[in-house]
Scaffold this motif. Structure first.
Motif, PDB file in Angstrom:
ATOM      1  N   PHE A   1     -20.894  -6.757   0.681  1.00 32.19           N
ATOM      2  CA  PHE A   1     -20.189  -6.620   1.957  1.00 32.19           C
ATOM      3  C   PHE A   1     -18.887  -7.422   1.875  1.00 32.19           C
ATOM      4  CE2 PHE A   1     -24.736  -6.358   2.744  1.00 32.19           C
ATOM      5  CZ  PHE A   1     -24.830  -5.155   3.431  1.00 32.19           C
ATOM      6  N   PHE A   2     -17.805  -6.836   2.389  1.00 32.56           N
ATOM      7  CA  PHE A   2     -16.480  -7.415   2.233  1.00 32.56           C
ATOM      8  C   PHE A   2     -15.914  -7.883   3.567  1.00 32.56           C
ATOM      9  CE2 PHE A   2     -17.190  -4.276  -1.043  1.00 32.56           C
ATOM     10  CZ  PHE A   2     -16.725  -4.887  -2.204  1.00 32.56           C
ATOM     11  N   GLY A   3     -15.380  -9.097   3.570  1.00 40.41           N
ATOM     12  CA  GLY A   3     -14.583  -9.539   4.699  1.00 40.41           C
ATOM     13  C   GLY A   3     -13.203  -8.908   4.644  1.00 40.41           C
ATOM     14  N   HIS A   4     -12.370  -9.200   5.633  1.00 40.38           N
ATOM     15  CA  HIS A   4     -11.031  -8.623   5.702  1.00 40.38           C
ATOM     16  C   HIS A   4     -10.017  -9.535   5.022  1.00 40.38           C
ATOM     17  CE1 HIS A   4     -12.289  -6.360   9.635  1.00 40.38           C
ATOM     18  NE2 HIS A   4     -12.936  -5.952   8.554  1.00 40.38           N
ATOM     19  N   ASN A   5      -9.093  -8.927   4.329  1.00 40.33           N
ATOM     20  CA  ASN A   5      -7.926  -9.629   3.807  1.00 40.33           C
ATOM     21  C   ASN A   5      -6.762  -9.290   4.725  1.00 40.33           C
ATOM     22  OD1 ASN A   5      -5.749 -10.662   2.440  1.00 40.33           O
ATOM     23  ND2 ASN A   5      -6.058  -9.493   0.562  1.00 40.33           N
ATOM     24  N   HIS A   6      -6.319 -10.251   5.521  1.00 40.17           N
ATOM     25  CA  HIS A   6      -5.254 -10.013   6.493  1.00 40.17           C
ATOM     26  C   HIS A   6      -3.862 -10.266   5.914  1.00 40.17           C
ATOM     27  CE1 HIS A   6      -8.069  -9.380   9.775  1.00 40.17           C
ATOM     28  NE2 HIS A   6      -8.716 -10.473   9.414  1.00 40.17           N
ATOM     29  N   ASP A   7      -3.779 -10.448   4.603  1.00 40.59           N
ATOM     30  CA  ASP A   7      -2.493 -10.710   3.964  1.00 40.59           C
ATOM     31  C   ASP A   7      -2.397  -9.914   2.672  1.00 40.59           C
ATOM     32  OD1 ASP A   7      -0.044 -11.963   4.112  1.00 40.59           O
ATOM     33  OD2 ASP A   7      -0.681 -13.743   3.001  1.00 40.59           O
ATOM     34  N   PHE A   8      -2.648  -8.604   2.776  1.00 37.52           N
ATOM     35  CA  PHE A   8      -2.706  -7.729   1.606  1.00 37.52           C
ATOM     36  C   PHE A   8      -1.343  -7.141   1.313  1.00 37.52           C
ATOM     37  CE2 PHE A   8      -3.145  -3.539  -0.325  1.00 37.52           C
ATOM     38  CZ  PHE A   8      -3.977  -3.809  -1.397  1.00 37.52           C
TER      39      PHE A   8
ATOM     40  N   GLY B   1     -17.795   1.749  -1.374  1.00 35.98           N
ATOM     41  CA  GLY B   1     -16.710   0.817  -1.602  1.00 35.98           C
ATOM     42  C   GLY B   1     -15.327   1.340  -1.303  1.00 35.98           C
ATOM     43  N   GLU B   2     -15.179   2.328  -0.379  1.00 42.89           N
ATOM     44  CA  GLU B   2     -13.851   2.828  -0.056  1.00 42.89           C
ATOM     45  C   GLU B   2     -13.048   1.774   0.709  1.00 42.89           C
ATOM     46  OE1 GLU B   2     -11.620   6.631   2.122  1.00 42.89           O
ATOM     47  OE2 GLU B   2     -13.772   6.310   2.410  1.00 42.89           O
ATOM     48  N   SER B   3     -11.767   1.651   0.375  1.00 49.89           N
ATOM     49  CA  SER B   3     -10.871   0.703   1.028  1.00 49.89           C
ATOM     50  C   SER B   3     -10.128   1.351   2.186  1.00 49.89           C
ATOM     51  CB  SER B   3      -9.848   0.147   0.028  1.00 49.89           C
ATOM     52  OG  SER B   3     -10.488  -0.586  -0.994  1.00 49.89           O
ATOM     53  N   ASN B   4      -9.682   0.485   3.101  1.00 52.36           N
ATOM     54  CA  ASN B   4      -8.867   0.902   4.238  1.00 52.36           C
ATOM     55  C   ASN B   4      -7.739  -0.106   4.373  1.00 52.36           C
ATOM     56  OD1 ASN B   4      -8.110   0.533   7.207  1.00 52.36           O
ATOM     57  ND2 ASN B   4      -9.235   2.468   7.319  1.00 52.36           N
ATOM     58  N   ILE B   5      -6.497   0.387   4.315  1.00 51.60           N
ATOM     59  CA  ILE B   5      -5.323  -0.471   4.434  1.00 51.60           C
ATOM     60  C   ILE B   5      -4.577  -0.107   5.706  1.00 51.60           C
ATOM     61  CG2 ILE B   5      -3.216  -1.306   3.329  1.00 51.60           C
ATOM     62  CD1 ILE B   5      -5.770  -1.861   1.741  1.00 51.60           C
ATOM     63  N   SER B   6      -4.510  -1.070   6.646  1.00 56.46           N
ATOM     64  CA  SER B   6      -3.818  -0.844   7.917  1.00 56.46           C
ATOM     65  C   SER B   6      -4.299   0.443   8.575  1.00 56.46           C
ATOM     66  CB  SER B   6      -2.298  -0.826   7.717  1.00 56.46           C
ATOM     67  OG  SER B   6      -1.840  -2.094   7.322  1.00 56.46           O
ATOM     68  N   ASP B   7      -5.643   0.600   8.631  1.00 63.54           N
ATOM     69  CA  ASP B   7      -6.309   1.729   9.287  1.00 63.54           C
ATOM     70  C   ASP B   7      -6.064   3.061   8.597  1.00 63.54           C
ATOM     71  OD1 ASP B   7      -7.435   0.101  11.288  1.00 63.54           O
ATOM     72  OD2 ASP B   7      -5.573   0.173  12.456  1.00 63.54           O
ATOM     73  N   ILE B   8      -5.669   3.041   7.329  1.00 65.96           N
ATOM     74  CA  ILE B   8      -5.530   4.269   6.537  1.00 65.96           C
ATOM     75  C   ILE B   8      -6.597   4.254   5.454  1.00 65.96           C
ATOM     76  CG2 ILE B   8      -4.049   5.621   5.005  1.00 65.96           C
ATOM     77  CD1 ILE B   8      -1.641   4.359   6.400  1.00 65.96           C
ATOM     78  N   ASP B   9      -7.502   5.241   5.456  1.00 60.75           N
ATOM     79  CA  ASP B   9      -8.529   5.336   4.424  1.00 60.75           C
ATOM     80  C   ASP B   9      -7.882   5.718   3.098  1.00 60.75           C
ATOM     81  OD1 ASP B   9     -10.555   4.716   6.193  1.00 60.75           O
ATOM     82  OD2 ASP B   9     -10.957   6.814   6.721  1.00 60.75           O
ATOM     83  N   MET B  10      -8.241   4.994   2.061  1.00 63.30           N
ATOM     84  CA  MET B  10      -7.608   5.166   0.762  1.00 63.30           C
ATOM     85  C   MET B  10      -8.306   6.196  -0.128  1.00 63.30           C
ATOM     86  SD  MET B  10      -4.872   3.296   0.538  1.00 63.30           S
ATOM     87  CE  MET B  10      -4.522   3.744   2.249  1.00 63.30           C
ATOM     88  N   ASP B  11      -9.502   6.662   0.253  1.00 69.78           N
ATOM     89  CA  ASP B  11     -10.217   7.645  -0.553  1.00 69.78           C
ATOM     90  C   ASP B  11     -10.301   7.188  -2.008  1.00 69.78           C
ATOM     91  OD1 ASP B  11     -11.597   9.975  -1.150  1.00 69.78           O
ATOM     92  OD2 ASP B  11      -9.770  11.147  -1.506  1.00 69.78           O
TER      93      ASP B  11
ATOM     94  N   SER C   1       2.786  -7.073  -0.168  1.00 71.61           N
ATOM     95  CA  SER C   1       4.002  -7.749   0.271  1.00 71.61           C
ATOM     96  C   SER C   1       4.256  -7.580   1.764  1.00 71.61           C
ATOM     97  CB  SER C   1       5.204  -7.229  -0.525  1.00 71.61           C
ATOM     98  OG  SER C   1       5.345  -5.824  -0.364  1.00 71.61           O
ATOM     99  N   ALA C   2       3.694  -6.524   2.383  1.00 73.27           N
ATOM    100  CA  ALA C   2       3.884  -6.301   3.816  1.00 73.27           C
ATOM    101  C   ALA C   2       2.879  -7.073   4.662  1.00 73.27           C
ATOM    102  CB  ALA C   2       3.790  -4.807   4.138  1.00 73.27           C
ATOM    103  N   GLY C   3       1.917  -7.759   4.023  1.00 75.19           N
ATOM    104  CA  GLY C   3       0.926  -8.521   4.772  1.00 75.19           C
ATOM    105  C   GLY C   3       0.004  -7.650   5.596  1.00 75.19           C
ATOM    106  N   ASP C   4      -0.387  -6.494   5.066  1.00 76.14           N
ATOM    107  CA  ASP C   4      -1.277  -5.574   5.775  1.00 76.14           C
ATOM    108  C   ASP C   4      -2.708  -6.113   5.804  1.00 76.14           C
ATOM    109  OD1 ASP C   4       0.634  -3.483   6.344  1.00 76.14           O
ATOM    110  OD2 ASP C   4       0.596  -3.023   4.202  1.00 76.14           O
ATOM    111  N   THR C   5      -3.555  -5.455   6.584  1.00 75.67           N
ATOM    112  CA  THR C   5      -4.977  -5.804   6.646  1.00 75.67           C
ATOM    113  C   THR C   5      -5.770  -4.854   5.763  1.00 75.67           C
ATOM    114  OG1 THR C   5      -4.842  -6.737   8.861  1.00 75.67           O
ATOM    115  CG2 THR C   5      -7.010  -5.997   8.126  1.00 75.67           C
TER     116      THR C   5
ATOM    117  N   PRO D   1       0.825  -1.202   0.000  1.00 71.64           N
ATOM    118  CA  PRO D   1       0.000   0.000   0.000  1.00 71.64           C
ATOM    119  C   PRO D   1       0.855   1.246   0.000  1.00 71.64           C
ATOM    120  CG  PRO D   1       0.007  -1.002   2.178  1.00 71.64           C
ATOM    121  CD  PRO D   1       0.717  -1.963   1.271  1.00 71.64           C
ATOM    122  N   ALA D   2       0.414   2.262  -0.712  1.00 65.96           N
ATOM    123  CA  ALA D   2       1.182   3.494  -0.827  1.00 65.96           C
ATOM    124  C   ALA D   2       1.076   4.313   0.438  1.00 65.96           C
ATOM    125  CB  ALA D   2       0.672   4.316  -2.018  1.00 65.96           C
ATOM    126  N   ARG D   3       2.207   4.890   0.855  1.00 68.56           N
ATOM    127  CA  ARG D   3       2.247   5.831   1.968  1.00 68.56           C
ATOM    128  C   ARG D   3       2.642   7.193   1.412  1.00 68.56           C
ATOM    129  NH1 ARG D   3       1.044   1.328   3.914  1.00 68.56           N
ATOM    130  NH2 ARG D   3       1.318   0.795   6.099  1.00 68.56           N
TER     131      ARG D   3
END
Length: 310
Positions: free
Chosen positions: A204-211, A250-260, A213-217, A7-9
């Motif tokens: 409705f989407f479940g969580h991907n806990h291995d997103f 359908g907004e995504s959230n990667i490791s508690d960061i909203d992706m907008d 290369s860093a294995g983020d949620t 995920p991009a930071r």
């Protein structure tokens, strides 16, 4: 153009569309398997999919879709790179119509398969071939009036994470998460030859806990879709159809960061179907995106379908 698959930071001085580019690539892929025209997919259908058939009827269907994407959007603006993504996807579908009490029900399965590949400035992200996530579904018809061409059904879809997935790949056919979609479809005859189809759904989407290369949620808000079609039957065996579709949420959230990254996609489809025999139907549709807020824009999309009654 070499890019990380995680995920991009945001880095100081980077424009927001650049620091979110990699995530947008991933997020747009999550909608690929939902772009098929079948009543199990946010969840595209074909005009006529909510027609209830008699108890005991079986259907075997094969779908093929070729889609080309040549632009990537962020906040409604085109990202200034050559962002290419092509796909050739098939799907096998089996349907059985039965009766439970007073209602016609059609338990079914769908198995996607195929290839997705990046190109141009994104070619280093590679490709994936294999199977997608297995889909289980069943429509229950609460309104079934064949003489009046009026139908209303509700369909739950369960996406089982069985598809090809590797967190170290940028492109995956599987999503490594459970999904549940609820869809309602209504069909009514407007004139003797003209028919209207209205369909709405929420996923409705479940969580991907291995997103990545860093294995983020990875989490995702519910995704909504509305679809409408008009069909004109020249004969009982031959029709032409046109449809529009719109996505919300359908907004995504990667490791508690909203992706907008709400897709906000609008698209159109035109096509035709023909029963070459009383039990075999061929269908072809062409479509493309009208507008995209975030993610890839489909420049062209061709759907083919063979349906066999038995």
């Amino acid at each position: 153009m070499k890019m990380s698959t995680g995920p991009a930071r945001r880095s100081p001085g980077w424009p927001s569309h650049q620091c979110r580019l990699v995530h947008l690539f991933h997020a747009s892929l999550f909608g690929l398997l939902a772009s098929f025209s079948c009543s199990a997919m946010a969840v595209d259908v074909d005009a006529g999919d909510y027609t209830a058939l008699p108890e005991g009827t079986n259907l075997g269907l094969v779908y093929y879709q070729h889609a080309e994407r040549n632009a990537l959007y962020s906040d409604g603006h085109k990202v200034p790179i050559d962002a290419g993504l092509d796909s050739d996807i098939g799907i096998l579908r089996g349907v059985h119509f039965t009766r439970i009490g007073d209602y016609i029900v059609d338990p079914q399965f769908l198995l996607p398969f195929g290839n997705v590949r990046a190109k141009d400035d994104l070619q280093d992200l590679g490709n994936d071939s294999g199977t997608g996530d297995l889909i289980l579904a069943a429509t229950v018809w609460l309104l079934n009036e064949p003489k009046n061409r009026r139908y209303f059904g509700i369909t739950p879809f369960l996406y089982v994470p069985t598809g090809s997935y590797d967190k170290d790949r940028a492109i995956n056919l599987g999503e490594n998460r459970w999904k549940l979609a609820l869809q309602a479809g209504y069909i009514t005859g407007l004139t003797e030859k003209l028919t209207l189809d209205l369909v709405g759904d929420v996923t409705f989407f479940g969580h991907n806990h291995d997103f990545g290369s860093a294995g983020d949620t990875q989490k995702q808000d519910p995704l909504y879709q509305g679809q409408a079609f008009l069909r004109y039957n020249f004969t009982e065996r031959f029709d032409v159809r046109a449809g529009i579709s719109k996505l919300w949420g359908g907004e995504s959230n990667i490791s508690d960061i909203d992706m907008d990254d709400k897709p906000g996609t609008s698209k159109f489809t035109v096509g035709t179907s023909y029963f070459v025999t009383p039990g075999t139907q061929l269908m072809v549709n062409y479509g493309q995106d009208i507008a995209v807020d975030n993610g890839f824009e489909e420049d062209s999309r061709i759907n083919l379908r063979i349906l066999q009654l038995f």
